[in-house]
Scaffold this active site. Sequence first.
Site, short mmCIF file in Angstrom:
data_model
loop_
_atom_site.label_atom_id
_atom_site.label_comp_id
_atom_site.label_asym_id
_atom_site.label_seq_id
_atom_site.Cartn_x
_atom_site.Cartn_y
_atom_site.Cartn_z
N TYR A 64 -11.07 -4.94 11.07
CA TYR A 64 -10.34 -4.55 12.27
C TYR A 64 -10.29 -5.72 13.25
CZ TYR A 64 -11.37 -0.25 9.93
OH TYR A 64 -11.46 0.71 8.95
N GLU B 110 0.84 -1.21 0.00
CA GLU B 110 0.00 0.00 0.00
C GLU B 110 0.87 1.25 0.00
OE1 GLU B 110 -3.51 -0.01 2.49
OE2 GLU B 110 -2.92 1.96 3.28
N TYR C 175 -6.69 7.06 -0.30
CA TYR C 175 -7.50 8.19 -0.75
C TYR C 175 -7.65 9.14 0.43
CZ TYR C 175 -11.53 10.52 -2.97
OH TYR C 175 -12.40 11.43 -3.54
#
Length: 290
Positions: A144, A17, A49
Amino acid sequence: MKISEIIARKKLILSFEIFPPKKDTGLESVFACADELCRCNPDFISVTYGAGGGTSDYTVEIASRIKENGTAPLAHLTCLSSTKEKVRSVIKAFKEKNIENILALRGDKPQNQDFTPPEDFHYASELIKEILAEGDFCIGGACYPEGHPESGNREKDLENLKKKVDAGCSFLTTQMIFDNTMLYSFISRARRIGIDIPIFAGIMPITNASQLRRMLDLSNAYLPPKFLALVDRFEKDQKAMEQAGIAYATDQIIDLITNGADGIHIYAMNKPKIVEKIVGNISSILEAVR
Ligand code: FAD
């Protein structure tokens, strides 16, 4: 290529990422970072983003650059602070550039008290429906293992995650974890309630102490004693901290692969050299399992 197609033919997914620059002047260096990361042969690279203070303006450009390099891009998109019109315009831009994969996110609640979100979207699941109505995309979602910070109840959070998956996710990527047992317990709870799509483990190599403090502001990740001892011992020596951080992330990844992880997602933090070292450490392992 759609990530769902890659998942169908691979045993283990490796992804990285990166984030867009804060200013226009940084774009070339993010392109160079993307080029270098593509040479590490990941299955996809995701582009954030507007996360962590970066702009959302260049997500499309950076994702296009990754695609030009022959690697599948995953463009992130958030919705909470956007109108439907804005979201549709970004999806249109993805379509025009043939970007087929979107990580659908709610986004964090605005810190700025003067800004009231438009209320067009409340949850990522609503964004997923919007994306699917706009085109034929492969969609991922965030999850999560230690519970989303706002939820306060892990079981409720998991039920909400199931709603998001049912809205049309093909895979999930976890918030960064430093203790793999958190992930193993999360995966078994998720499988029990019928979440059966691949779950990619988010690994953040910590290579300096200030990065660790920033990360702690962003997440409620549990830091095991072994990790804290390492930071305590080496944080004042940059080279030693970097080496120890790479070794810790490598160790975590080997354990994840050994235990049959669906995928490893490295939060590259725009530092391709760190990712190259980690991938170099496990090159034969990757060859054996991918
Ligand atoms: P959701 O899935 O919508 O969940 C948010 C909260 O709402 C949770 O507490 C959930 O339990 C609850 N909830 C969900 N659905 C319902 C429902 N139907 N009813 C009641 N409650 C519900 N942020 C950025 O700004 N840009 C990025 O590029 C970015 N990339 C990320 C990548 C990853 C892999 C991860 C893990 C996070 C990323 N984030 C990013 C951060 C993310 O936007 C925040 O964590 C945000 O607070 C939650 O987003 P979400 O999509 O998980 O939200």
